[in-house]
Design an enzyme around this catalytic site. Structure first.
Site, PDB file in Angstrom:
ATOM      1  CD  GLN A   1      -5.323  -1.244   8.829  1.00  0.00           C
ATOM      2  OE1 GLN A   1      -5.834  -2.246   9.254  1.00  0.00           O
ATOM      3  NE2 GLN A   1      -4.021  -0.942   8.915  1.00  0.00           N
TER       4      GLN A   1
ATOM      5  CG  ASN B   1      -3.199   3.932   9.811  1.00  0.00           C
ATOM      6  OD1 ASN B   1      -3.794   4.684   9.297  1.00  0.00           O
ATOM      7  ND2 ASN B   1      -2.167   3.650  10.635  1.00  0.00           N
TER       8      ASN B   1
ATOM      9  CB  CYS C   1       4.268   4.152  11.345  1.00  0.00           C
ATOM     10  SG  CYS C   1       3.709   2.798  10.200  1.00  0.00           S
TER      11      CYS C   1
ATOM     12  CB  THR D   1      10.143  -9.981 -13.315  1.00  0.00           C
ATOM     13  OG1 THR D   1      11.137  -9.723 -14.152  1.00  0.00           O
ATOM     14  CG2 THR D   1       9.501 -11.575 -13.499  1.00  0.00           C
TER      15      THR D   1
ATOM     16  CB  THR E   1      -1.048  -3.881   1.342  1.00  0.00           C
ATOM     17  OG1 THR E   1       0.056  -4.464   1.617  1.00  0.00           O
ATOM     18  CG2 THR E   1      -1.699  -3.654   2.734  1.00  0.00           C
TER      19      THR E   1
ATOM     20  CB  ALA F   1      -1.066  -0.024   0.992  1.00  0.00           C
ATOM     21  CB  THR F   2       4.290   2.212   1.327  1.00  0.00           C
ATOM     22  OG1 THR F   2       3.883   1.731   2.587  1.00  0.00           O
ATOM     23  CG2 THR F   2       5.139   3.437   1.243  1.00  0.00           C
TER      24      THR F   2
ATOM     25  CG  HIS G   1       1.515  -6.537   5.189  1.00  0.00           C
ATOM     26  ND1 HIS G   1       1.651  -6.184   6.527  1.00  0.00           N
ATOM     27  CD2 HIS G   1       1.890  -5.579   4.305  1.00  0.00           C
ATOM     28  CE1 HIS G   1       1.845  -4.908   6.403  1.00  0.00           C
ATOM     29  NE2 HIS G   1       1.725  -4.509   5.064  1.00  0.00           N
TER      30      HIS G   1
HETATM   31  C1  LIG Z   1      -0.493  -0.658   6.381  1.00  0.00           C
HETATM   32  C2  LIG Z   1      -0.807   0.565   5.687  1.00  0.00           C
HETATM   33  C3  LIG Z   1      -0.115   1.060   4.768  1.00  0.00           C
HETATM   34  C4  LIG Z   1       1.203   0.421   4.401  1.00  0.00           C
HETATM   35  O1  LIG Z   1       1.114  -0.673   3.535  1.00  0.00           O
HETATM   36  P1  LIG Z   1       2.429  -1.596   3.249  1.00  0.00           P
HETATM   37  O2  LIG Z   1       1.890  -2.577   2.277  1.00  0.00           O
HETATM   38  O3  LIG Z   1       3.003  -2.032   4.519  1.00  0.00           O
HETATM   39  O4  LIG Z   1       3.251  -0.586   2.465  1.00  0.00           O
HETATM   40  C5  LIG Z   1      -0.661   2.122   4.099  1.00  0.00           C
HETATM   41  N1  LIG Z   1      -1.742   2.591   4.587  1.00  0.00           N
HETATM   42  C6  LIG Z   1      -2.527   2.275   5.666  1.00  0.00           C
HETATM   43  C7  LIG Z   1      -3.805   2.825   6.013  1.00  0.00           C
HETATM   44  C8  LIG Z   1      -2.153   1.050   6.267  1.00  0.00           C
HETATM   45  O5  LIG Z   1      -2.674   0.471   7.367  1.00  0.00           O
END
Ligand SMILES: *Cc1c(COP(=O)(O)O)cnc(C)c1O
Length: 494
Positions: A184, A156, A329, A244, A204, A76-77, A206
């Protein structure tokens, strides 16, 4: 999830990978030893490409998109960066103004800051006290030259859900692109992105029981032309994200999205019940504030501030719970959460907040054990704090020395009994970070037997060295020294 009696309550930082996702990924890696570049035209490559496209369809289906609208990224970053930087730079000739919010994840805020250096103007809208962004505040921030609005779907830290339909509608009326960070949100409730005025959406793997290092940006059909890539290379992902594709990561993401879609109906009510159960038990402790109260929130996040308790001390005392103060963070930097500050919480309450986040593998027993542990430590720390003791002044053989105070980082009170010119016994009350607590206890142990002249055993710098206190916390130890000086001033007969 219980490993070595540790209860994992940090699902908003990252979720455990679902065992079936691990299975799909390891099978993918083992197959032909990962052979087959999905861009290659031979059978190995074609098979990898087919698997990737099947996974892409699963990822798209979770948000109701078409496969062609999904761009795989590293998370997501990167998706937030691609959306914000990419949309702003591509449209710079149309206008150089963006609107975002003060409660975005750093992955959304920092690209905005970067754009300010490139000559863009950014308006950050603040939330209401509930944590909700009023769409009318977004409307007021829009200008003729606004080219992008980026307001997250679910925060988050607090779990507050924003009104993306209303915010997106404002943008669509004016032809402005709307991006939302849905890291989220995806997998937490049904999303039909085609029914919403959303152009770009980040998520994302994870955060939804998939692997780290893979995410996606939804790019609504027709919006591609208003986006510039961040990377340049082999043209993959329609040139928006060359490189890739990591087949096993994509397959893991697809498997995780398929699972999440299947669990949407049952998980929401179960997690809401767990959240309410936790809140009822925490509320019963007293002096407890729910952050995000009054706003619509996702089921799996509960953010609570504890009056009269220092957040870092609380978290470190809760060794059996894996959770965060504020967001993962900001906890590394030790700063009070900017999100809770934006909600109008004072520094003290923003600093004493815990974010409980839970999900698929959390049981009722986990929640009850967590609530019991929090009550125990909140009560212990409050009993240790000067705030809960009736302050008394030095009298007779008793010397009371104090420094710091309510609302400060440190509040310390030493109470010495003096017999024949020496300290005979010591008690103390302290509020502060774990280092402050440790040094205060260490000092209290050393004081018996001391005379007035030799009351202060060494210097704060020496204490820091002996007890391994980081240099940036030295100021707090100076407050402890001040309290001992106060004792010296009040020493009987001096
Ligand atoms: C975790 C998170 C991100 C970052 O996601 P990554 O996949 O770790 O880069 C960005 N925005 C929100 C709201 C998040 O909770």
């Amino acid at each position: 999830m219980n490993a070595n009696d540790l209860i994992y309550l940090d699902y908003a930082a990252t979720t455990p990978v679902d065992p079936s996702v691990i299975g799909a990924m390891t099978r993918s890696l083992a197959e032909e030893a990962g052979c087959g570049n999905p861009s290659s035209l031979h059978p190995f490559g074609r098979r990898a490409a087919e698997r990737i496209e099947a996974a892409r369809s699963e990822v798209a289906a979770l948000i109701g998109a078409a496969g062609e609208e999904i761009v795989f990224t590293s998370g997501a970053t990167e998706s937030d960066n691609l959306a914000v930087l990419g949309a702003a730079r591509a449209q710079a000739d149309r206008g150089r103004h963006l609107v975002s919010s003060r409660i975005e994840h750093k992955a959304g805020l920092d690209p905005c800051k970067r754009l300010e250096k490139e000559g863009f103007a950014v308006t950050l809208v603040g939330p209401e006290r509930t944590g909700r962004i009023d769409p009318r505040a977004v409307a007021e921030a829009l200008r003729p030259e606004t080219v992008l609005v980026s307001v997250m779907w679910v925060n988050n830290e607090t779990g507050v859900i924003q009104d993306v339909a209303a915010i997106g509608a404002l943008c669509r009326e004016r032809g402005i692109l709307y991006h939302t960070d849905a890291a989220q949100a995806a997998g937490k409730f049904p999303i039909a992105v085609h029914d919403l005025p959303v152009d770009l959406l980040s998520f994302t793997a994870h955060k939804l029981y998939g692997p780290k290092g893979i995410g996606a940006l939804y790019v609504r059909a027709g919006v591609r032309a208003r986006l510039l890539p961040l990377l340049f290379g082999g043209g993959q992902e329609r040139g928006l994200r060359p490189g890739t594709l990591p087949t096993h990561q994509v397959i893991g993401f697809g498997a995780a999205c398929a699972l999440a879609r299947g669990a949407l109906g049952s998980e929401g009510p179960r997690l809401t019940a767990l959240r309410e159960r936790l809140w009822e038990q925490l509320r019963a402790i007293g002096g407890v504030y729910l952050n995000g109260e009054g706003a619509e929130r996702v089921p799996g996040i509960l953010n609570v501030s504890f009056e009269g308790v220092e957040g870092e001390s609380l978290v470190s005392a809760l060794g059996e719970l894996a959770l965060s103060t504020g967001s993962a963070c900001s906890s590394a930097s030790g700063e009070p959460s900017y999100v809770l500050r934006a909600l109008g919480r004072d520094t003290e309450l923003a600093q004493s907040s815990l974010r409980f986040s839970f999900g698929r593998f959390t049981s009722t027993d986990d929640i009850d054990a967590a609530a019991r542990a929090v009550r125990r430590e909140v009560e212990r720390l409050r009993a240790l704090s000067p705030a809960t003791e009736r302050p008394t002044v030095s009298a007779g053989d008793e010397v009371v020395g104090e420094a710091g105070g309510p609302g400060r980082e440190v509040w310390i009170r030493f109470r010495l009994q003096v017999r024949a010119g020496r300290v005979s016994s010591v008690t103390h009350r302290v509020y502060g970070c774990p280092h402050t607590l440790a040094v205060a206890a260490w000092l209290a142990e050393r004081l018996p037997g001391s005379t007035h002249a030799a009351l202060i055993p060494g210097t704060p710098a020496q204490w820091a060295e002996t007890l391994g206190v980081p240099a940036e916390k030295l100021g707090r130890l100076l407050t402890l020294e001040d309290a001992l000086r106060d004792c010296q001033r009040r020493w009987p007969g001096v």
